[in-house]
Design an enzyme around this catalytic site. Sequence first.
Site, mmCIF file in Angstrom:
data_model
loop_
_atom_site.group_PDB
_atom_site.id
_atom_site.type_symbol
_atom_site.label_atom_id
_atom_site.label_comp_id
_atom_site.label_asym_id
_atom_site.label_seq_id
_atom_site.Cartn_x
_atom_site.Cartn_y
_atom_site.Cartn_z
ATOM 1 N N ASP A 104 0.830 -1.210 0.000
ATOM 2 C CA ASP A 104 0.000 0.000 0.000
ATOM 3 C C ASP A 104 0.863 1.259 0.000
ATOM 4 O OD1 ASP A 104 -2.381 1.387 -0.062
ATOM 5 O OD2 ASP A 104 -2.661 1.336 2.119
ATOM 6 N N LEU A 139 10.991 -20.409 -4.448
ATOM 7 C CA LEU A 139 9.950 -19.587 -3.832
ATOM 8 C C LEU A 139 8.630 -19.672 -4.602
ATOM 9 C CD1 LEU A 139 9.190 -17.138 -1.889
ATOM 10 C CD2 LEU A 139 10.065 -15.657 -3.703
ATOM 11 N N HIS A 144 2.276 3.259 -9.093
ATOM 12 C CA HIS A 144 2.061 1.832 -9.391
ATOM 13 C C HIS A 144 3.230 1.277 -10.205
ATOM 14 C CE1 HIS A 144 -1.767 2.236 -7.568
ATOM 15 N NE2 HIS A 144 -2.375 2.843 -8.563
#
Length: 256
Positions: free
Chosen positions: A25, A136, A42
């Site tokens: 955020d 991962l 973004h």
Amino acid sequence: MQHISSTLDVPDTSYVPRHVAIIMDGNGRWATQRHLPRVAGHTRGLDAVRAVVEASAARGVQFLTLFAFSSENWRRPADEVSFLMRLFMMALRREVVKMHANNIRLRVVGDLARFSPRIQQLIRDAEARTAGNTGLTVTIAANYGGRWDLLQAMRKMLARSPMLDPASIDESVLAPHLAMAYAPEPDLFIRTGGEQRISNFLLWQLAYSELYFTDVFWPDFDAAELDKAFASYRQRERRFGRTSAQLVAPGLSGTA
Ligand code: IPE
Ligand code: IPE
Ligand code: MG
């Protein structure tokens, strides 16, 4: 499913958290502070994703889950939503190649039916391409909501066994139908950007996660910030209902 009762065993916090879930955020405020359009935040946020994926893999995290777009984010202005969709598409094209080269497995969870057929196809391709990777596991939560997840899990559970006896429904009956049933519950939850709320992220799975909030905006979050979160995690004592003394002398009582 070996992961369902992950609140039964107390993980040792001296290790790197096995599963890290992040609400990324603060992109818009990062940009506004610099007199840039929100969407510039973004774009920079995607650079932070790259850095955190790399750092997580290097530190031995097994599951990294990133909240990219919530089921509520459709309420944003149309041009911001379409920018995010284009960015998502670009990331699926470019980043997946790098992830695959780094043995990373990519999963996307959320109500994907609302995305364009092109995005849905890119998601399927990316998941298929990286399915056999053993490093991962990066999960992108896209059009995801914790309440949606619980509802879709209940629907699947009942579709499979319509005559299910309500008394027989326990955690192990419902949990396998959750979108992230392939992963253990998050050990560490991180939210950047200063807000201290869950915003309909993984409601079921965050039941006993350690929570870490930082004022750092997501585009500024990097490997050093991740290490700060891990350092905070190492200070925690996870008890899952027990007392401190029981952790020192495990197995004395209360294993249920
Ligand atoms: C998070 O940053 C990214 C998404 C929700 C897609 P925001 O866009 O929410 O940034 P702020 O909170 O407005 O600063
Ligand atoms: C949460 O961020 C969702 C994502 C990071 C994708 P928001 O910025 O949308 O959250 P709220 O609505 O302010 O709580
Ligand atoms: Mg926000």
